[in-house]
Motif scaffolding. Structure first.
Motif, PDB file in Angstrom:
ATOM      1  N   LEU A  73      -1.887 -12.450  -2.357  1.00 30.32           N
ATOM      2  CA  LEU A  73      -2.205 -11.770  -1.096  1.00 30.32           C
ATOM      3  C   LEU A  73      -1.027 -10.928  -0.614  1.00 30.32           C
ATOM      4  O   LEU A  73      -1.194  -9.772  -0.203  1.00 30.32           O
ATOM      5  CB  LEU A  73      -2.626 -12.799  -0.036  1.00 30.32           C
ATOM      6  N   VAL A  74       0.183 -11.485  -0.691  1.00 29.27           N
ATOM      7  CA  VAL A  74       1.373 -10.746  -0.236  1.00 29.27           C
ATOM      8  C   VAL A  74       1.570  -9.487  -1.083  1.00 29.27           C
ATOM      9  O   VAL A  74       1.851  -8.408  -0.546  1.00 29.27           O
ATOM     10  CB  VAL A  74       2.636 -11.643  -0.275  1.00 29.27           C
ATOM     11  N   LEU A  75       1.384  -9.602  -2.397  1.00 38.14           N
ATOM     12  CA  LEU A  75       1.554  -8.420  -3.254  1.00 38.14           C
ATOM     13  C   LEU A  75       0.476  -7.379  -2.962  1.00 38.14           C
ATOM     14  O   LEU A  75       0.742  -6.177  -2.972  1.00 38.14           O
ATOM     15  CB  LEU A  75       1.532  -8.813  -4.734  1.00 38.14           C
ATOM     16  N   ARG A  76      -0.724  -7.822  -2.671  1.00 40.44           N
ATOM     17  CA  ARG A  76      -1.803  -6.883  -2.327  1.00 40.44           C
ATOM     18  C   ARG A  76      -1.516  -6.208  -0.976  1.00 40.44           C
ATOM     19  O   ARG A  76      -1.718  -5.003  -0.825  1.00 40.44           O
ATOM     20  CB  ARG A  76      -3.158  -7.597  -2.306  1.00 40.44           C
ATOM     21  N   LYS A  77      -1.035  -7.009  -0.043  1.00 38.50           N
ATOM     22  CA  LYS A  77      -0.682  -6.429   1.265  1.00 38.50           C
ATOM     23  C   LYS A  77       0.463  -5.426   1.127  1.00 38.50           C
ATOM     24  O   LYS A  77       0.510  -4.412   1.820  1.00 38.50           O
ATOM     25  CB  LYS A  77      -0.251  -7.538   2.238  1.00 38.50           C
ATOM     26  N   PHE A  78       1.393  -5.749   0.221  1.00 38.45           N
ATOM     27  CA  PHE A  78       2.569  -4.896   0.026  1.00 38.45           C
ATOM     28  C   PHE A  78       2.165  -3.479  -0.389  1.00 38.45           C
ATOM     29  O   PHE A  78       2.834  -2.516  -0.032  1.00 38.45           O
ATOM     30  CB  PHE A  78       3.480  -5.534  -1.027  1.00 38.45           C
ATOM     31  N   VAL A  79       1.068  -3.359  -1.109  1.00 35.97           N
ATOM     32  CA  VAL A  79       0.629  -2.025  -1.552  1.00 35.97           C
ATOM     33  C   VAL A  79      -0.545  -1.489  -0.712  1.00 35.97           C
ATOM     34  O   VAL A  79      -1.234  -0.567  -1.123  1.00 35.97           O
ATOM     35  CB  VAL A  79       0.261  -2.016  -3.056  1.00 35.97           C
ATOM     36  N   ARG A  88      -0.648   3.070  -8.031  1.00 37.55           N
ATOM     37  CA  ARG A  88       0.485   3.996  -7.988  1.00 37.55           C
ATOM     38  C   ARG A  88       1.812   3.238  -7.950  1.00 37.55           C
ATOM     39  O   ARG A  88       2.839   3.739  -8.379  1.00 37.55           O
ATOM     40  CB  ARG A  88       0.368   4.895  -6.753  1.00 37.55           C
ATOM     41  N   VAL A  89       1.789   2.024  -7.422  1.00 35.42           N
ATOM     42  CA  VAL A  89       3.004   1.200  -7.393  1.00 35.42           C
ATOM     43  C   VAL A  89       3.072   0.289  -8.616  1.00 35.42           C
ATOM     44  O   VAL A  89       4.047   0.290  -9.364  1.00 35.42           O
ATOM     45  CB  VAL A  89       3.057   0.342  -6.105  1.00 35.42           C
ATOM     46  N   PHE A  90       2.011  -0.459  -8.852  1.00 30.96           N
ATOM     47  CA  PHE A  90       2.130  -1.542  -9.828  1.00 30.96           C
ATOM     48  C   PHE A  90       1.997  -1.089 -11.284  1.00 30.96           C
ATOM     49  O   PHE A  90       2.416  -1.822 -12.176  1.00 30.96           O
ATOM     50  CB  PHE A  90       1.169  -2.681  -9.491  1.00 30.96           C
ATOM     51  N   VAL A  91       1.413   0.079 -11.535  1.00 32.89           N
ATOM     52  CA  VAL A  91       1.414   0.554 -12.929  1.00 32.89           C
ATOM     53  C   VAL A  91       2.845   0.849 -13.389  1.00 32.89           C
ATOM     54  O   VAL A  91       3.302   0.304 -14.389  1.00 32.89           O
ATOM     55  CB  VAL A  91       0.451   1.746 -13.133  1.00 32.89           C
ATOM     56  N   PRO A  92       3.611   1.704 -12.658  1.00 28.92           N
ATOM     57  CA  PRO A  92       5.007   1.905 -13.105  1.00 28.92           C
ATOM     58  C   PRO A  92       5.870   0.648 -12.986  1.00 28.92           C
ATOM     59  O   PRO A  92       6.735   0.418 -13.835  1.00 28.92           O
ATOM     60  CB  PRO A  92       5.525   3.025 -12.196  1.00 28.92           C
ATOM     61  N   VAL A  93       5.615  -0.167 -11.981  1.00 28.33           N
ATOM     62  CA  VAL A  93       6.406  -1.401 -11.819  1.00 28.33           C
ATOM     63  C   VAL A  93       6.165  -2.334 -13.010  1.00 28.33           C
ATOM     64  O   VAL A  93       7.117  -2.889 -13.576  1.00 28.33           O
ATOM     65  CB  VAL A  93       6.080  -2.100 -10.479  1.00 28.33           C
ATOM     66  N   LEU A  94       4.908  -2.475 -13.423  1.00 28.77           N
ATOM     67  CA  LEU A  94       4.605  -3.329 -14.573  1.00 28.77           C
ATOM     68  C   LEU A  94       5.298  -2.802 -15.828  1.00 28.77           C
ATOM     69  O   LEU A  94       5.883  -3.575 -16.588  1.00 28.77           O
ATOM     70  CB  LEU A  94       3.083  -3.408 -14.788  1.00 28.77           C
ATOM     71  N   GLU A  95       5.251  -1.484 -16.024  1.00 27.36           N
ATOM     72  CA  GLU A  95       5.938  -0.891 -17.180  1.00 27.36           C
ATOM     73  C   GLU A  95       7.417  -1.261 -17.190  1.00 27.36           C
ATOM     74  O   GLU A  95       7.979  -1.630 -18.222  1.00 27.36           O
ATOM     75  CB  GLU A  95       5.829   0.636 -17.144  1.00 27.36           C
ATOM     76  N   ALA A 119       9.839  10.017  -5.866  1.00 30.58           N
ATOM     77  CA  ALA A 119       9.370   8.922  -5.015  1.00 30.58           C
ATOM     78  C   ALA A 119       8.652   7.843  -5.823  1.00 30.58           C
ATOM     79  O   ALA A 119       7.988   6.982  -5.269  1.00 30.58           O
ATOM     80  CB  ALA A 119       8.442   9.472  -3.944  1.00 30.58           C
ATOM     81  N   ARG A 120       8.804   7.888  -7.147  1.00 30.13           N
ATOM     82  CA  ARG A 120       8.171   6.900  -8.011  1.00 30.13           C
ATOM     83  C   ARG A 120       8.659   5.494  -7.630  1.00 30.13           C
ATOM     84  O   ARG A 120       9.821   5.302  -7.288  1.00 30.13           O
ATOM     85  CB  ARG A 120       8.583   7.223  -9.456  1.00 30.13           C
ATOM     86  N   ALA A 121       7.755   4.520  -7.714  1.00 30.54           N
ATOM     87  CA  ALA A 121       8.148   3.132  -7.449  1.00 30.54           C
ATOM     88  C   ALA A 121       9.196   2.701  -8.482  1.00 30.54           C
ATOM     89  O   ALA A 121       9.083   3.055  -9.650  1.00 30.54           O
ATOM     90  CB  ALA A 121       6.927   2.227  -7.538  1.00 30.54           C
ATOM     91  N   VAL A 122      10.208   1.981  -8.033  1.00 25.76           N
ATOM     92  CA  VAL A 122      11.237   1.521  -8.963  1.00 25.76           C
ATOM     93  C   VAL A 122      11.454   0.013  -8.898  1.00 25.76           C
ATOM     94  O   VAL A 122      11.150  -0.635  -7.891  1.00 25.76           O
ATOM     95  CB  VAL A 122      12.627   2.191  -8.740  1.00 25.76           C
ATOM     96  N   VAL A 123      12.004  -0.484  -9.991  1.00 26.59           N
ATOM     97  CA  VAL A 123      12.421  -1.886 -10.097  1.00 26.59           C
ATOM     98  C   VAL A 123      13.933  -1.875 -10.287  1.00 26.59           C
ATOM     99  O   VAL A 123      14.449  -1.170 -11.159  1.00 26.59           O
ATOM    100  CB  VAL A 123      11.759  -2.554 -11.321  1.00 26.59           C
ATOM    101  N   LYS A 124      14.642  -2.629  -9.458  1.00 25.97           N
ATOM    102  CA  LYS A 124      16.098  -2.755  -9.636  1.00 25.97           C
ATOM    103  C   LYS A 124      16.478  -4.228  -9.647  1.00 25.97           C
ATOM    104  O   LYS A 124      15.814  -5.058  -9.009  1.00 25.97           O
ATOM    105  CB  LYS A 124      16.841  -2.064  -8.480  1.00 25.97           C
ATOM    106  N   LEU A 125      17.543  -4.537 -10.350  1.00 27.76           N
ATOM    107  CA  LEU A 125      18.136  -5.870 -10.279  1.00 27.76           C
ATOM    108  C   LEU A 125      19.291  -5.819  -9.289  1.00 27.76           C
ATOM    109  O   LEU A 125      20.083  -4.866  -9.316  1.00 27.76           O
ATOM    110  CB  LEU A 125      18.672  -6.293 -11.649  1.00 27.76           C
TER     111      LEU A 125
END
Lengths: 288, 288
Positions: free
Chosen positions: B168-174, B190-197, B235-241
């Motif tokens: 639910l939180v992840l769905r709300k986040f997008v 638009r968020v989770f496709v690039p994030v999953l990659e 403005a692409r969604a990004v993943v950072k450590l």
């Protein structure tokens, strides 16, 4: 009444031969595992009872579990009288000279619902062993070399291995002798190519399955060491999962604890294979 | 002298706005993180200092780390005077309206070498949060909806989420709004496709890297919520450590603890995408 005896190839867990309650085998390939008296016993019985009729388990995954033939009350190995036993497949019964290693998977062996006392005991063992560092620990190992030379390191020696130690133990495990610092790794690719394939198949399932969390469960690797028998298809090296006294409901998440440890083991198996040179190169790069 | 201010988008960690020593940002996209006084500070500085010149880190992996511009002694946010700070990339500075979630990865946040006291504290937090159950916990989240409606759940609410709660939180986040039980998930694919990659790319590295074990490290996911800006490539969604105060030498084993948690997060992201219907189907099946 079937004649039962103490298994030679058991490498971990309670062993009947030390005079305590332990498993027995018969001549038809069955393994009689005494049910633990507390909830661990009922938990493991419930797991096996539902496993083979659970539609959520893919058929290619069922082969990783020992086949199950119900439970029966039989004379216990310790002479204490009748005791309920699980009747399982005796995995090593197909082999003339089985080499066996038992690897307890996961960097945590206790489930979240455990008692404080149980958590404390497990955590101490996890910290004292390689469990926390490597994501698994080798619980036992048995291999008989050419002139009946037994290699069965004491469990305490296997508990806290470094990464380098694990590499050496795995290389010794696939050598003809085992008792040398520069193992001949003659069985290297014949064992670890099929084992790697099976571990990768298991990994694929663990990446998606949200049915079970397997705490304190082991991967058992068995192969045929008898040169004459080794070429037969029935003597192919196998990977089995054993010990389900601490399996719990996954509650919607994958078993990240088991999966992490499994991936760690896979990396070691790949590194052993890579170290074999050409012999280890007949596994697809895509799978690695 | 650059003018520094308190970041709006910080969602986890010590926050300057609560009057204690916390990070600052400038207008040029830099993030000033106060060095922790003990070995955590020196450990994180050493990590960043060596990271970008370490030949063992593949170039495609470096993009997951914030860029590093050295350290500097500047006026602390709490008015206590000069204090050494790490100068990092301000990850959200490229976004007009950044939505941010901080996910602390791993089912164990303490490294084996920690003091008994530190282990006890971490273990308690790991058990009280979703860390042990899910292999990660959401440490913070911030999202501003259409009419400047802020959604920033209290950290304590995020700590101990069930699998269903995380979905639910992840769905709300997008979603555009975030504050509903049936989120509109307009930003879903638009968020989770690039994030999953990106998570899958990271996973591939974690399956083989035996350089570092990342304890108590977070995955930060950032995306652009401003509709006008959202289409731009920048403005692409990004993943950072982020957060490397507890990175230790891997000693020959993969980081099974981080990898297990990462795989758990990946499964949730896939499930959110699968729940989006067609919108989420433009990611290759092979990668899943």
């Amino acid at each position: 009444m079937v004649k039962l005896k103490i298994p030679e190839h058991q490498v971990a867990g309670h062993q009947a031969k030390t005079g305590i309650l332990g498993p027995l085998i018969d001549d038809s390939g069955k393994f009689y595992k005494p049910l633990q008296g507390d909830e661990r016993g009922s938990n493991e019985l419930a797991f096996y009872t539902s496993l083979y009729s659970d539609p959520r388990i893919p058929s290619n995954i069922l082969k990783f579990f020992p086949s199950f033939h119900g439970s029966e009350t039989i004379d216990a190995s310790d002479g204490s009288g009748l005791h309920p036993h699980l009747i399982l497949e005796d995995i090593v019964s197909n082999y003339t000279n089985a080499a066996v290693v038992d690897i307890k998977i996961g960097s945590r062996t206790w489930q979240p619902q455990s008692s404080e006392d149980y958590i404390r005991k497990c955590l101490q063992k996890d910290r004292e062993s390689s469990t926390i560092k490597l994501g698994f620990r080798i619980s036992g190992l048995r291999s008989v070399g050419p002139s009946n030379k037994l290699w069965q390191p004491h469990r305490k020696l296997l508990m806290d291995l470094s990464a380098d130690d694990v590499m050496l133990v795995l290389r010794k495990f696939v050598s003809s002798d085992g008792d040398v610092d520069e193992p001949d790794v003659v069985f290297g690719s014949r064992v670890f190519v099929p084992v790697l394939e099976e571990l990768l198949e298991l990994k694929k399932w663990f990446e998606v399955q949200t049915i079970f969390h397997f705490y304190s469960c082991s991967v058992l690797v068995v192969y045929e060491k008898d040169e004459k028998e080794n070429e037969k298809k029935s003597a192919r090296a196998v990977v089995k999962l054993i010990d389900f006294a601490h399996v719990v409901d996954a509650k919607g998440a994958i078993d990240h604890n088991f999966l992490g440890g499994l991936c760690s083991l896979i990396k070691f198996v790949k590194d052993v294979l890579a170290g074999l040179g050409d012999a280890g190169n007949n596994v697809s790069k895509d799978e690695c």
